[in-house]
Design a protein around this motif. Structure first.
Motif, short mmCIF file in Angstrom:
data_model
loop_
_atom_site.label_atom_id
_atom_site.label_comp_id
_atom_site.label_asym_id
_atom_site.label_seq_id
_atom_site.Cartn_x
_atom_site.Cartn_y
_atom_site.Cartn_z
N SER A 10 14.85 9.60 -0.02
CA SER A 10 15.53 9.89 -1.28
C SER A 10 15.78 8.59 -2.02
CB SER A 10 16.86 10.62 -1.03
OG SER A 10 17.71 9.86 -0.19
N VAL A 11 15.65 8.64 -3.35
CA VAL A 11 15.84 7.46 -4.20
C VAL A 11 16.63 7.89 -5.42
CG1 VAL A 11 14.71 5.67 -5.57
CG2 VAL A 11 13.64 6.45 -3.47
N SER A 39 13.79 13.31 -4.20
CA SER A 39 13.79 13.54 -2.76
C SER A 39 12.41 14.06 -2.37
CB SER A 39 14.86 14.57 -2.36
OG SER A 39 16.16 14.10 -2.68
N GLY A 40 11.97 13.70 -1.18
CA GLY A 40 10.66 14.14 -0.74
C GLY A 40 10.34 13.58 0.63
N GLU A 41 9.07 13.62 0.97
CA GLU A 41 8.63 13.15 2.29
C GLU A 41 7.56 12.09 2.12
OE1 GLU A 41 6.03 15.12 5.80
OE2 GLU A 41 7.89 16.20 5.32
N VAL A 42 7.72 10.97 2.81
CA VAL A 42 6.74 9.87 2.79
C VAL A 42 6.39 9.52 4.23
CG1 VAL A 42 6.32 7.47 2.15
CG2 VAL A 42 7.63 8.95 0.61
N ALA A 58 0.86 -1.19 0.00
CA ALA A 58 0.00 0.00 0.00
C ALA A 58 0.89 1.23 0.00
CB ALA A 58 -0.92 0.00 1.21
N LEU A 59 0.86 2.01 -1.07
CA LEU A 59 1.73 3.16 -1.21
C LEU A 59 1.08 4.41 -0.66
CD1 LEU A 59 3.15 2.55 -4.81
CD2 LEU A 59 3.97 1.69 -2.60
N SER A 60 1.92 5.27 -0.08
CA SER A 60 1.45 6.55 0.45
C SER A 60 1.67 7.66 -0.57
CB SER A 60 2.21 6.89 1.74
OG SER A 60 2.02 5.90 2.72
N SER A 61 0.97 8.77 -0.38
CA SER A 61 1.15 9.92 -1.27
C SER A 61 2.36 10.72 -0.80
CB SER A 61 -0.10 10.80 -1.27
OG SER A 61 -1.21 10.08 -1.75
N PRO A 62 3.33 10.95 -1.66
CA PRO A 62 4.52 11.70 -1.25
C PRO A 62 4.25 13.20 -1.22
CG PRO A 62 4.68 11.12 -3.55
CD PRO A 62 3.41 10.49 -3.05
N LEU A 63 5.06 13.92 -0.45
CA LEU A 63 4.94 15.38 -0.34
C LEU A 63 6.27 16.03 -0.65
CD1 LEU A 63 2.94 15.59 3.03
CD2 LEU A 63 2.01 15.70 0.71
N ASP A 64 6.19 17.27 -1.12
CA ASP A 64 7.38 18.10 -1.36
C ASP A 64 8.44 17.37 -2.19
OD1 ASP A 64 6.21 20.07 0.28
OD2 ASP A 64 7.07 19.16 2.08
#
Length: 626
Positions: free
Chosen positions: A403-404, A394-397, A378-384
């Motif tokens: 970062s990937v 790069s972002g927030e989960v 179940a994937l979350s919606s990333p932010l920023d």
């Protein structure tokens, strides 16, 4: 453009409609004349009967002469001239009944041929008839009905139940259930998850879904199919053109035999009987019916053959050359391994990376997100989310920084560790494609990706061997190590690695001495080699437009198993055409010899010849079921 099927396709359909209408009218006139004359003869009115028979034959003869003149003006010479000679001879020698029978059988044969070709083209013309014209586009949160040519990449569209997907695009918001039978031949609807790319021309067999356009209409899959179908319908088989060239020789033989019979017997009726038996020759009927049936059969199975000549060449292929990426392999990276640095499980590493990767259309990001979904995470919606081209994301989960991407990209925001250094070294030594994952300022793990060999590749190549391919060559721009790793176990005879487009062309030319060559590829760099081969085959479901344009055959299904099917169809369709021709010509020749010795009257000869024609057309239609 997909706005309309195009002038070429319209011209082909218009000509087909005119031909069917003309054939029906002529057949009705000939049938009415024959039946009316027989009725008058039964009423003991022989003069009136002969006049009715002559009138019917005369009308059909006049129409035939117009067609002959038109064909000659276009540089085409056909055996219909024999039909004209036999009908004219019948009227001149007072054999009006024979002339009426010839007229009926000729028009009946033309009607049957038109019906046969119409049936054979049904799968192809269905594609043209289903071409979408408009799309439902979101504008400022509202839907508008927009012309298809106005749709641009990035536009968000609504595809309603029963609608045809108007352009190539990415499924958004909810999964799509698509009926792709007209494109691929697959009878069952296919489920596409959010993020999957889908082809234009499929029918929505489920609920409404959103589609984000990835290509303009003119460059979408369906537009290319429409153009290729129009070209295929307008083409004439080389065997058919060869039949036209043989027409002069056959006409000369028939006239010579008729003249010899006349001179030997002193009876012009024998000469007429010889000409009648040769009218019309199955050479001009069986070939187009069998070849068009084969092309149609391929289209039904998701293989678009651009020309009838390409179908014939498919049946003669002896050397196969294949590109690697997108042909033997899937053409896009997939997740083949997930590694944890120890602080998180592999599932957590993949879930964090997949959630962040949703925000990028990059092929590696799509592969990571797709791998996570296929694993049931179940994937979350990333932010920023911030994307660094060529480096990573790069972002927030779920409240944590993620970062990937490349080692350097992740190391810029994550603490270095021995595990990360060791994994980087081993990945570089093995040549593996690796995306590192950082979570919360630490290296969490790494994801290995690869372009894997198609699961159906081994069996497809084995099937091609069974269909007569004697040599298989892998021609790729990749390194020798990668090329040999892919070829291992597939039964490939030769590997040519690090090949430039020019070197691929040279490889095709060098292989031409071993029989007909077939090149299969999907990239822009394959286009020259596809054009150089005797028959070029493009993997068109995801391939470049340049390769599809250069190729003679386009596989619309992302699978190699249709390739041996197409080769088999080409071989059997050509065999059926030749078989029909040889049998028909043999029977016609036997009938002409019998007529020259007075064993057949003109009326009997007409009935015998037209029975032969009907038989060879029905035999040629077997190509629809091969």
């Amino acid at each position: 453009m997909t706005k309309a099927p195009g002038p070429a396709a319209g011209k082909v359909r218009a000509e087909a409609l005119v031909e069917r209408f003309r054939s029906r009218i002529q057949f009705a006139i000939a049938a009415a004349a024959l039946a009316g004359g027989l009725a008058l003869a039964g009423l003991d009115m022989p003069g009136a009967a002969r006049w009715v028979w002559a009138s019917g034959a005369g009308i059909v003869l006049a129409a035939l002469l117009v067609e002959i003149v038109r064909a000659l003006s276009q540089g085409r010479f056909g055996l219909d001239l024999l039909a004209a000679l036999s009908m004219a001879g019948s009227l001149a020698l007072g054999e009006e009944l024979a002339g009426a029978v010839i007229a009926l059988m000729l028009s009946g044969g033309q009607l049957l041929e038109a019906f046969a070709e119409g049936r054979a083209r049904r799968e192809m013309t269905a594609l043209l008839a289903r071409a979408p014209r408009r799309a439902q586009r979101y504008v400022d949160g509202r839907l508008e009905d927009a012309p298809l040519e106005d749709i641009a990449p990035g536009d968000r569209l609504l595809v309603r139940p029963g609608d045809t997907t108007p352009v190539d695009g990415i499924v958004a918001v909810r999964e799509a259930v698509l009926d792709e039978a007209a494109l691929t031949g697959e009878p069952l609807p296919r489920i596409h998850a959010v993020g999957d790319e889908v082809m234009s021309g499929a029918v929505n067999a489920g609920g409404a879904f959103d589609l984000v356009a990835s290509r303009p209409a003119a460059e979408s899959t369906y537009a290319g199919i429409v153009r290729l179908v129009a070209a295929a319908q307008a083409s004439r088989a080389p065997m058919a053109r060869l039949a036209d060239r043989y027409a002069l020789g056959f006409l000369a033989v028939s006239v010579a035999l008729a003249g010899a019979a006349w001179l030997a017997s002193g009876d012009p009726t024998r000469a007429l009987a010889v000409l009648v038996v040769a009218t019309p020759c199955p050479l001009i009927l069986a070939v187009p019916v069998a070849i068009v049936a084969g092309v149609s059969r391929c289209a039904h199975r998701g293989v678009l053959v651009k020309s009838a000549g390409a179908l014939e060449t498919l049946g003669r292929v002896r050397t196969l050359l294949l590109d690697k990426t997108g042909t033997l392999t899937g053409g896009a990276p997939v997740v083949v391994g997930v590694h944890s640095a120890g602080r998180a499980s592999r599932e957590e590493v993949l879930r964090s990376a997949g959630s962040l990767a949703q925000a990028s259309p990059h092929v590696v990001s799509a592969a990571i997100a797709g791998g996570a979904r296929r694993s049931g995470l179940a994937l979350s919606s990333p932010l920023d989310v911030v994307e660094s081209p060529g480096a990573g994301l790069s972002g927030e989960v779920d409240g944590a920084p993620v970062s990937v991407g490349s080692f350097e990209h992740v190391a810029a925001s994550a603490q270095r560790c021995a595990w990360a250094d060791d994994h980087r070294a081993s990945a570089e030594a093995a040549g593996r494609m690796t995306a590192f994952v950082g979570v919360g300022g630490r290296f969490a793990g790494a994801i290995t990706l690869a372009d894997v060999v198609r699961p159906d590749a081994r069996e497809a190549l084995a099937a091609l061997r069974r269909e007569g391919v004697t040599r298989i060559v892998l021609v790729t721009g990749d390194s020798a190590a990668v090329a040999h790793a892919v070829a291992d176990g597939l039964g490939i005879d030769e590997v040519i690695a690090q090949a430039t487009p020019a070197q691929k062309v040279e490889a095709v030319r060098a292989a031409s001495g071993g029989g007909a060559t077939m090149m299969v590829g999907d990239g822009v760099n394959d286009a020259p080699a596809l054009a150089a081969a005797d028959v070029g085959v493009a993997m068109g479901s995801k391939g470049a437009a340049a390769s599809a344009e250069a190729a003679d055959v386009v596989i619309l299904v992302d699978s190699l198993d249709r390739l041996p099917e197409a080769v088999r169809t080409g071989r059997l369709a050509t065999r059926i055409a030749i078989q029909s021709v040889l049998v028909g010509i043999g029977l016609s020749t036997a009938g002409m010899i019998a007529a020259s010795f007075g064993l057949l009257t003109p009326l009997e000869g007409a009935l015998a010849q037209e029975a032969i024609d009907v038989a060879v057309i029905l035999n040629a239609l077997r190509a629809l079921s091969i």
